[in-house]
Design a protein around this motif. Sequence first.
Motif, PDB file in Angstrom:
ATOM      1  N   ALA A  44       0.905  -1.287  -0.136  1.00 47.52           N
ATOM      2  CA  ALA A  44      -0.185  -0.146  -0.054  1.00 47.52           C
ATOM      3  C   ALA A  44       0.863   1.314   0.017  1.00 47.52           C
ATOM      4  O   ALA A  44       0.651   2.315  -0.776  1.00 47.52           O
ATOM      5  N   LEU A  45       1.720   1.304   0.830  1.00 50.05           N
ATOM      6  CA  LEU A  45       2.783   2.460   0.974  1.00 50.05           C
ATOM      7  C   LEU A  45       3.388   2.644  -0.452  1.00 50.05           C
ATOM      8  O   LEU A  45       3.720   3.931  -0.990  1.00 50.05           O
ATOM      9  N   ILE A  46       3.829   1.407  -1.207  1.00 49.77           N
ATOM     10  CA  ILE A  46       4.780   1.767  -2.121  1.00 49.77           C
ATOM     11  C   ILE A  46       3.718   2.332  -3.520  1.00 49.77           C
ATOM     12  O   ILE A  46       3.865   3.410  -4.321  1.00 49.77           O
ATOM     13  N   LEU A  47       2.222   1.650  -3.443  1.00 50.06           N
ATOM     14  CA  LEU A  47       1.498   2.029  -4.639  1.00 50.06           C
ATOM     15  C   LEU A  47       0.975   3.504  -4.302  1.00 50.06           C
ATOM     16  O   LEU A  47       0.855   4.334  -5.511  1.00 50.06           O
ATOM     17  N   ALA A  48       0.995   4.032  -3.092  1.00 51.81           N
ATOM     18  CA  ALA A  48       0.644   5.297  -2.853  1.00 51.81           C
ATOM     19  C   ALA A  48       1.496   6.396  -3.478  1.00 51.81           C
ATOM     20  O   ALA A  48       1.287   7.483  -3.650  1.00 51.81           O
ATOM     21  N   TYR A  49       2.775   6.007  -3.560  1.00 57.42           N
ATOM     22  CA  TYR A  49       4.030   6.943  -4.082  1.00 57.42           C
ATOM     23  C   TYR A  49       4.154   6.842  -5.662  1.00 57.42           C
ATOM     24  O   TYR A  49       4.778   7.579  -6.202  1.00 57.42           O
ATOM     25  N   LEU A  50       3.394   5.662  -6.254  1.00 60.43           N
ATOM     26  CA  LEU A  50       3.681   5.607  -7.781  1.00 60.43           C
ATOM     27  C   LEU A  50       2.395   6.367  -8.478  1.00 60.43           C
ATOM     28  O   LEU A  50       1.486   6.965  -7.788  1.00 60.43           O
ATOM     29  N   GLU A  51       2.715   6.542 -10.009  1.00 63.94           N
ATOM     30  CA  GLU A  51       1.765   7.213 -10.638  1.00 63.94           C
ATOM     31  C   GLU A  51       0.507   6.333 -10.536  1.00 63.94           C
ATOM     32  O   GLU A  51       0.609   5.134 -10.659  1.00 63.94           O
ATOM     33  N   PRO A  52      -0.808   6.968 -10.625  1.00 63.76           N
ATOM     34  CA  PRO A  52      -2.105   6.060 -10.803  1.00 63.76           C
ATOM     35  C   PRO A  52      -1.925   5.033 -11.695  1.00 63.76           C
ATOM     36  O   PRO A  52      -2.558   3.951 -11.366  1.00 63.76           O
ATOM     37  N   GLU A  53      -1.519   5.349 -12.808  1.00 63.92           N
ATOM     38  CA  GLU A  53      -1.518   4.221 -14.083  1.00 63.92           C
ATOM     39  C   GLU A  53      -0.787   3.233 -13.806  1.00 63.92           C
ATOM     40  O   GLU A  53      -0.977   1.958 -13.833  1.00 63.92           O
ATOM     41  N   GLN A  54       0.246   3.466 -12.987  1.00 64.76           N
ATOM     42  CA  GLN A  54       1.256   2.454 -12.751  1.00 64.76           C
ATOM     43  C   GLN A  54       0.691   1.513 -11.408  1.00 64.76           C
ATOM     44  O   GLN A  54       0.858   0.190 -11.306  1.00 64.76           O
ATOM     45  N   ALA A  55       0.268   2.322 -10.312  1.00 65.80           N
ATOM     46  CA  ALA A  55      -0.321   1.587  -9.310  1.00 65.80           C
ATOM     47  C   ALA A  55      -1.475   0.839  -9.571  1.00 65.80           C
ATOM     48  O   ALA A  55      -1.532  -0.371  -9.171  1.00 65.80           O
ATOM     49  N   SER A  56      -2.340   1.131 -10.721  1.00 63.67           N
ATOM     50  CA  SER A  56      -3.729   0.313 -11.085  1.00 63.67           C
ATOM     51  C   SER A  56      -3.078  -0.743 -11.447  1.00 63.67           C
ATOM     52  O   SER A  56      -3.660  -1.762 -11.407  1.00 63.67           O
ATOM     53  N   ALA A  57      -2.072  -0.756 -12.494  1.00 62.82           N
ATOM     54  CA  ALA A  57      -1.556  -2.025 -13.273  1.00 62.82           C
ATOM     55  C   ALA A  57      -1.019  -2.892 -11.983  1.00 62.82           C
ATOM     56  O   ALA A  57      -1.326  -4.245 -12.100  1.00 62.82           O
ATOM     57  N   VAL A  58      -0.446  -2.611 -11.355  1.00 62.56           N
ATOM     58  CA  VAL A  58       0.060  -3.270  -9.888  1.00 62.56           C
ATOM     59  C   VAL A  58      -1.203  -4.016  -8.958  1.00 62.56           C
ATOM     60  O   VAL A  58      -1.155  -5.120  -8.706  1.00 62.56           O
ATOM     61  N   LEU A  59      -1.891  -3.143  -8.912  1.00 62.95           N
ATOM     62  CA  LEU A  59      -3.003  -3.329  -8.077  1.00 62.95           C
ATOM     63  C   LEU A  59      -3.911  -4.429  -8.577  1.00 62.95           C
ATOM     64  O   LEU A  59      -4.571  -5.277  -7.956  1.00 62.95           O
ATOM     65  N   GLY A  60      -4.239  -4.548  -9.937  1.00 56.42           N
ATOM     66  CA  GLY A  60      -4.923  -5.260 -10.733  1.00 56.42           C
ATOM     67  C   GLY A  60      -4.396  -6.880 -10.753  1.00 56.42           C
ATOM     68  O   GLY A  60      -4.795  -7.553 -11.148  1.00 56.42           O
ATOM     69  N   GLY A  61      -3.016  -6.667 -10.710  1.00 56.34           N
ATOM     70  CA  GLY A  61      -2.199  -8.035 -10.793  1.00 56.34           C
ATOM     71  C   GLY A  61      -2.338  -8.700  -9.364  1.00 56.34           C
ATOM     72  O   GLY A  61      -1.925  -9.872  -9.462  1.00 56.34           O
ATOM     73  N   LEU A  62      -2.557  -8.144  -8.333  1.00 56.20           N
ATOM     74  CA  LEU A  62      -2.582  -8.788  -7.048  1.00 56.20           C
ATOM     75  C   LEU A  62      -3.664  -9.802  -6.917  1.00 56.20           C
ATOM     76  O   LEU A  62      -4.804  -9.881  -7.545  1.00 56.20           O
ATOM     77  N   PRO A  63      -3.476 -10.777  -6.150  1.00 61.79           N
ATOM     78  CA  PRO A  63      -4.716 -11.690  -5.761  1.00 61.79           C
ATOM     79  C   PRO A  63      -5.956 -11.116  -5.310  1.00 61.79           C
ATOM     80  O   PRO A  63      -5.919  -9.891  -4.701  1.00 61.79           O
ATOM     81  N   PRO A  64      -7.004 -11.713  -5.915  1.00 60.66           N
ATOM     82  CA  PRO A  64      -8.234 -10.540  -5.193  1.00 60.66           C
ATOM     83  C   PRO A  64      -8.475 -10.470  -3.774  1.00 60.66           C
ATOM     84  O   PRO A  64      -9.060  -9.304  -3.322  1.00 60.66           O
ATOM     85  N   ASN A  65      -7.910 -11.423  -3.203  1.00 61.00           N
ATOM     86  CA  ASN A  65      -8.455 -11.369  -1.584  1.00 61.00           C
ATOM     87  C   ASN A  65      -7.282 -10.083  -1.165  1.00 61.00           C
ATOM     88  O   ASN A  65      -7.399  -9.771   0.179  1.00 61.00           O
ATOM     89  N   MET A  66      -6.388  -9.921  -1.916  1.00 59.75           N
ATOM     90  CA  MET A  66      -5.304  -9.066  -1.265  1.00 59.75           C
ATOM     91  C   MET A  66      -5.787  -7.485  -1.873  1.00 59.75           C
ATOM     92  O   MET A  66      -5.187  -6.523  -1.227  1.00 59.75           O
ATOM     93  N   GLN A  67      -6.156  -7.736  -3.007  1.00 63.40           N
ATOM     94  CA  GLN A  67      -6.612  -6.371  -3.411  1.00 63.40           C
ATOM     95  C   GLN A  67      -7.413  -5.199  -2.774  1.00 63.40           C
ATOM     96  O   GLN A  67      -6.934  -4.160  -2.382  1.00 63.40           O
ATOM     97  N   ALA A  68      -8.340  -5.640  -1.994  1.00 61.08           N
ATOM     98  CA  ALA A  68      -9.220  -5.008  -1.325  1.00 61.08           C
ATOM     99  C   ALA A  68      -8.389  -4.599   0.032  1.00 61.08           C
ATOM    100  O   ALA A  68      -8.560  -3.343   0.672  1.00 61.08           O
ATOM    101  N   GLU A  69      -7.730  -5.716   0.572  1.00 60.14           N
ATOM    102  CA  GLU A  69      -6.970  -5.371   1.928  1.00 60.14           C
ATOM    103  C   GLU A  69      -5.975  -4.202   1.434  1.00 60.14           C
ATOM    104  O   GLU A  69      -5.936  -3.053   2.340  1.00 60.14           O
ATOM    105  N   VAL A  70      -5.158  -4.061   0.342  1.00 59.69           N
ATOM    106  CA  VAL A  70      -4.307  -2.965   0.097  1.00 59.69           C
ATOM    107  C   VAL A  70      -4.995  -1.783  -0.188  1.00 59.69           C
ATOM    108  O   VAL A  70      -4.361  -0.620   0.268  1.00 59.69           O
ATOM    109  N   ALA A  71      -6.338  -1.777  -0.908  1.00 58.19           N
ATOM    110  CA  ALA A  71      -6.854  -0.443  -1.226  1.00 58.19           C
ATOM    111  C   ALA A  71      -7.326  -0.039  -0.018  1.00 58.19           C
ATOM    112  O   ALA A  71      -7.324   1.237   0.213  1.00 58.19           O
ATOM    113  N   LYS A  72      -7.897  -0.738   1.122  1.00 56.78           N
ATOM    114  CA  LYS A  72      -8.178  -0.100   2.372  1.00 56.78           C
ATOM    115  C   LYS A  72      -6.958   0.503   2.973  1.00 56.78           C
ATOM    116  O   LYS A  72      -7.140   1.751   3.420  1.00 56.78           O
TER     117      LYS A  72
END
Length: 336
Positions: A133-161
């Motif tokens: 979450a900390l890493i994604l918060a510092y990335l550009e939105p396009e890059q962060a969205s690509a990484v977030l979308g590649g995470l397992p579904p059960n982790m996506q919501a946890e990281v998003a929160k």
Amino acid sequence: MARQNSLSGLEKAAVLMITVGPEASALIMKQLPQEDIERITYQIANTSTVDPETKQQVIDEFLELSDAQEYLLQGGIKYAREILERTLGPPRAAEIIKKLLASSKIRPFNMVRKADPVQLLNFIYNEHPQTIALILAYLEPEQASAVLGGLPPNMQAEVAKRIALMERTSPETVRQLESILEQRLSAVVEEDFAAAGGVKTLVDILNRVDRSTERTILETLEQDDPELADEIRKRMFIFEDILTLDDNSIRRVLREIDLKDLALALKAASEEVASRIYRNLSKRAGEMLREDIEYMGPARLRDVEEAQQRIVQTIRRLDESGEIIIARGGEDTLVV
């Protein structure tokens, strides 16, 4: 005019534009947000004279910051500091580095933002959700969205929160992560706490992920933290985003909404949005809408925003049901 060291940033920008001339100023202005363009233009209009000494001081500071930024890109903060200290001395070097930090020209994970999202995903895949979450918060939105979308579904919501609830992170934590992710990165020297994350950061990311990832995250957040999920939903598509819809979708939305809400919503809408709306109404309906707005008189901003939000909710509902398509990244860019 006052001496350079007593000028505000806006005043310095105006002096710089006046000094470099209209052609160069126009090229610079094209790179700025509309709000900044308006503020600088107003300041230029209200600047009568600029003495030669002030001009030279502003130009010198601009060149120093430009050189410092170039040094930073070449080798990080440590390299930039060393070069500046050799040429300008330690006090002036420290001052320039501080200005770059304060203006957000230097951000943690600068080198990581240049990495391919797939490679970055493989690198952080097994990290703790808070670390991701900390890493994604510092990335550009396009890059962060690509990484977030590649995470397992059960982790996506946890990281998003964790992104949404993140406010400030200690410099030491950021330094440790930078060292792990990119050895060439220098330590963050800012002694204050670095701000990152928050609902806006998450919204910027979710607006760019594919629909499946968004739905998984929001449905999970709905169960875990309904208030947070509701706040995120409200901010994901704003009224002005109507411009991203095609004409067929706009006409479909217009059939669903109350024209009184539309009249109220257009009270604070841009001319571009209003033009798109009228273009998709019949001549008679357009005339009636203009009459409603004219006879409505002044309206409270809160009422206007509530009307816009009701229209946005209708748009989101039609998007969810597949009756219209909100343009976004990932799978939803493909229309067959």
